[in-house]
Design a protein around this motif. Structure first.
Motif, PDB file in Angstrom:
ATOM      1  N   MET A   1     -30.056 -24.066  58.912  1.00  0.00           N
ATOM      2  CA  MET A   1     -29.367 -23.391  59.896  1.00  0.00           C
ATOM      3  C   MET A   1     -28.863 -21.968  59.490  1.00  0.00           C
ATOM      4  N   LEU A   2     -28.042 -21.933  58.688  1.00  0.00           N
ATOM      5  CA  LEU A   2     -27.396 -20.739  58.109  1.00  0.00           C
ATOM      6  C   LEU A   2     -28.240 -19.740  57.438  1.00  0.00           C
ATOM      7  N   GLY A   3     -29.199 -20.438  56.615  1.00  0.00           N
ATOM      8  CA  GLY A   3     -30.199 -19.623  56.117  1.00  0.00           C
ATOM      9  C   GLY A   3     -31.176 -18.867  57.158  1.00  0.00           C
ATOM     10  N   ASN A   4     -31.468 -19.730  58.325  1.00  0.00           N
ATOM     11  CA  ASN A   4     -32.206 -19.061  59.395  1.00  0.00           C
ATOM     12  C   ASN A   4     -31.484 -17.884  60.062  1.00  0.00           C
ATOM     13  N   ILE A   5     -30.166 -18.137  60.299  1.00  0.00           N
ATOM     14  CA  ILE A   5     -29.285 -17.006  61.081  1.00  0.00           C
ATOM     15  C   ILE A   5     -29.357 -15.884  60.038  1.00  0.00           C
ATOM     16  N   VAL A   6     -29.247 -15.916  58.762  1.00  0.00           N
ATOM     17  CA  VAL A   6     -29.136 -14.855  57.794  1.00  0.00           C
ATOM     18  C   VAL A   6     -30.678 -14.093  57.986  1.00  0.00           C
ATOM     19  N   TRP A   7     -31.736 -15.126  57.791  1.00  0.00           N
ATOM     20  CA  TRP A   7     -33.114 -14.360  58.188  1.00  0.00           C
ATOM     21  C   TRP A   7     -33.488 -13.724  59.443  1.00  0.00           C
ATOM     22  N   LEU A   8     -32.719 -14.284  60.313  1.00  0.00           N
ATOM     23  CA  LEU A   8     -32.850 -13.610  61.781  1.00  0.00           C
ATOM     24  C   LEU A   8     -32.074 -12.007  61.698  1.00  0.00           C
ATOM     25  N   LEU A   9     -31.256 -12.057  61.192  1.00  0.00           N
ATOM     26  CA  LEU A   9     -30.421 -10.904  61.096  1.00  0.00           C
ATOM     27  C   LEU A   9     -31.162  -9.812  60.111  1.00  0.00           C
TER      28      LEU A   9
ATOM     29  N   TRP B   1     -37.027 -18.106  63.072  1.00  0.00           N
ATOM     30  CA  TRP B   1     -36.628 -19.326  62.789  1.00  0.00           C
ATOM     31  C   TRP B   1     -37.541 -20.042  61.751  1.00  0.00           C
ATOM     32  N   PRO B   2     -37.866 -19.538  60.317  1.00  0.00           N
ATOM     33  CA  PRO B   2     -38.638 -19.960  59.558  1.00  0.00           C
ATOM     34  C   PRO B   2     -38.246 -21.032  58.775  1.00  0.00           C
ATOM     35  N   ILE B   3     -37.063 -20.964  58.248  1.00  0.00           N
ATOM     36  CA  ILE B   3     -36.497 -22.030  57.194  1.00  0.00           C
ATOM     37  C   ILE B   3     -36.661 -23.433  57.880  1.00  0.00           C
TER      38      ILE B   3
END
Length: 134
Positions: free
Chosen positions: A78-86, A125-127
């Motif tokens: 979830m943290l990885g997806n937030i970073v990806w989103l940004l 949200w790909p991760i």
């Protein structure tokens, strides 16, 4: 691959799928160059392939396929997806959304527009996703 999926994938590549797959590939390469972004690079590359040939496949959560939670489907995912989103997710989703709107103007383009909207959601949200045959 079923004949209908093959035909749809060929049409998809011709009317906009190739340039969005290229966008995913660029995101993957940029993330790989940073070394820190390697987990995102792998996810982006997998989805680049899916973006190139989306018909006959679908994206699902990895823990639904394996039956086990892992690092990509847990809190770190979830943290990885937030970073990806940004960093990259919003502009890939925007590209899919704009392409979907353009394709939806024509009746023939509606199935392709729908596929772009599905990909826009994945772009955010790909991760923790895996591509499986439909």
């Amino acid at each position: 691959m079923a004949p209908v999926s093959l035909l749809l994938n060929l049409l998809w590549i011709l009317i906009g799928g190739a340039w969005m797959a290229f966008g995913w590939l660029v995101a993957s390469v940029i993330m790989a160059i940073t070394i820190v972004g390697l987990p995102w690079a792998r996810a982006a590359f997998n989805i680049a392939v899916y973006t190139l040939l989306p018909f006959g496949s679908k994206a699902v959560r990895r823990d639904e396929v394996t039956g086990e939670s892992d690092i990509g489907t847990g809190p770190l995912g979830m943290l990885g997806n937030i970073v990806w989103l940004l960093l990259a997710g919003w502009w890939l989703a925007l590209g899919h959304f704009v392409t979907a709107v353009i394709l939806a103007i024509t009746i023939i383009g509606i199935p392709f527009a729908w596929a772009h909207l599905k990909l826009a959601g994945i772009a955010l949200w790909p991760i923790g996703k895996v591509i499986v045959p439909a």
